[in-house]
Design an enzyme around this catalytic site. Sequence first.
Site, PDB file in Angstrom:
ATOM      1  CE  LYS A 112      -4.492   0.672   0.387  1.00 42.97           C
ATOM      2  NZ  LYS A 112      -5.502  -0.372   0.110  1.00 42.97           N
TER       3      LYS A 112
HETATM    4  N1  GLU Z   1      -7.191  -0.157  -3.201  1.00 45.59           N
HETATM    5  C1  GLU Z   1      -8.105  -1.389  -3.284  1.00 45.59           C
HETATM    6  C2  GLU Z   1      -7.957  -2.107  -2.499  1.00 45.59           C
HETATM    7  O1  GLU Z   1      -7.932  -1.698  -1.450  1.00 45.59           O
HETATM    8  C3  GLU Z   1      -7.648  -2.031  -4.774  1.00 45.59           C
HETATM    9  C4  GLU Z   1      -6.069  -2.374  -4.836  1.00 45.59           C
HETATM   10  C5  GLU Z   1      -5.671  -2.886  -6.202  1.00 45.59           C
HETATM   11  O2  GLU Z   1      -6.348  -2.889  -7.066  1.00 45.59           O
HETATM   12  O3  GLU Z   1      -4.306  -3.229  -6.094  1.00 45.59           O
HETATM   13  O4  GLU Z   1      -8.330  -3.199  -2.549  1.00 45.59           O
END
Ligand code: GLU
Length: 422
Positions: A112
Amino acid sequence: MLLDSPPAVQATPLLDAHAQLRGAVDALGYGEDVFQMLATPRRELSVAVPLRTDAGGIMTLRGYRVQHNFSRGPAKGGLRFSPGVDLDEVRALAMWMTWKCALVDLPYGGAKGGLAIDPSEHSTAELERATRRYTSEILPIIGPERDVPAPDIGTDEQTMAWIMDTYSANHGYTVPGVVTGKPLSLGGSLGRATATSRGVALVALAALEHIGIGAGGATASVQGYGKVGRAAARFLAEAGVRVVAVSDRFGGIHRTAGLDVQALERHVDLHGTVRGFDGGDSIDGADVLTLEVDLLVPAAVEGVINETNARNVLARVVVEGANGPTTTAADAILAERGTLVVPDILANSGGVIVSYFEWAQANQTYRWALETVEDRLRTRILAAWTEVLDASQRRGTSLRRAAMTIAVERVYDAHRSRGLYP
Ligand code: GLU
């Protein structure tokens, strides 16, 4: 300073993430060494992002990218632009991505990113400069085979296009697989923009059916009306669910007979908020969490269902559109009350599932039809739902514990097969 009593331990996303991991590690009979290894991110990068403002000054922003795990493949996870984001929050979110990807069997680890910026306070030009500088700071650790960012709170397909362009410019050729959630014109996938919401609705309908409530007779409230909540409300309404309340950070709207979600979307397009919509009564945003409904979808941020309000949550099913919306203390209260909580790593996995499809399409240089994307999303997320439900019934545990146990076991198995280097 002397305190009469010790300060209460504050619930934080990272403590919640650790408590969930602890539960799974114990259920699997793994030792403390495995807990420590899985609780510790493989790599963390903290960067300063100096931003030249339109007025000519310099603002120094803090940025982060945490790569929690690579055992099953490249790290994967969104990038969040939010004023309060800090390293601990990003650590929790990165860890949840590892479990989410493992649970729905994607060949990814978890990551993240965060940039402490309030996008609503900046011009497009400032956001572009901040995004490009952040990207160049984290450039050495991202890439289609290393770590693949995607949208999250405060970022969108434009942000992804800037990241892809900055990365590509630095490599001398176009690299579409470095991010997902891109615009269609740059190799984005059909169905990606609404994939998280589509998955939330599919899992919510399955969970309602599991407790004997058909879509036609169900009522729902949706907290958060952004990338996830808005389309989730629409998909639920299209399936026949009566969406009686929604909220955003400015307030809530309630209508017992069900909101006209299409009219509401037009209102939000015009005014930027659900507030002031004349197709319902104004209510406090927080009250959307405690209405007497069959289904509650928290679709905003972490920790909104907590020790303070969990006893007032009257929904029979909570489907976590957001990451980490229920604290550990609230989880215990909801379990005691018999509320079925469908955990985030399952409920909101539709986004990363279609991110994986987008990445696969980029690697294949071949675009799939929308029906292909949506069929494969449905198959994969409903298979995970069935697997988690079966495991929870077999083990006599919550859906969260069951989901975490499946995910942690998969990650640890991959780790074990690879062995420890050196
Ligand atoms: N931000 C989204 C999540 O928390 C998508 C993450 C992604 O597609 O890599 O799952």
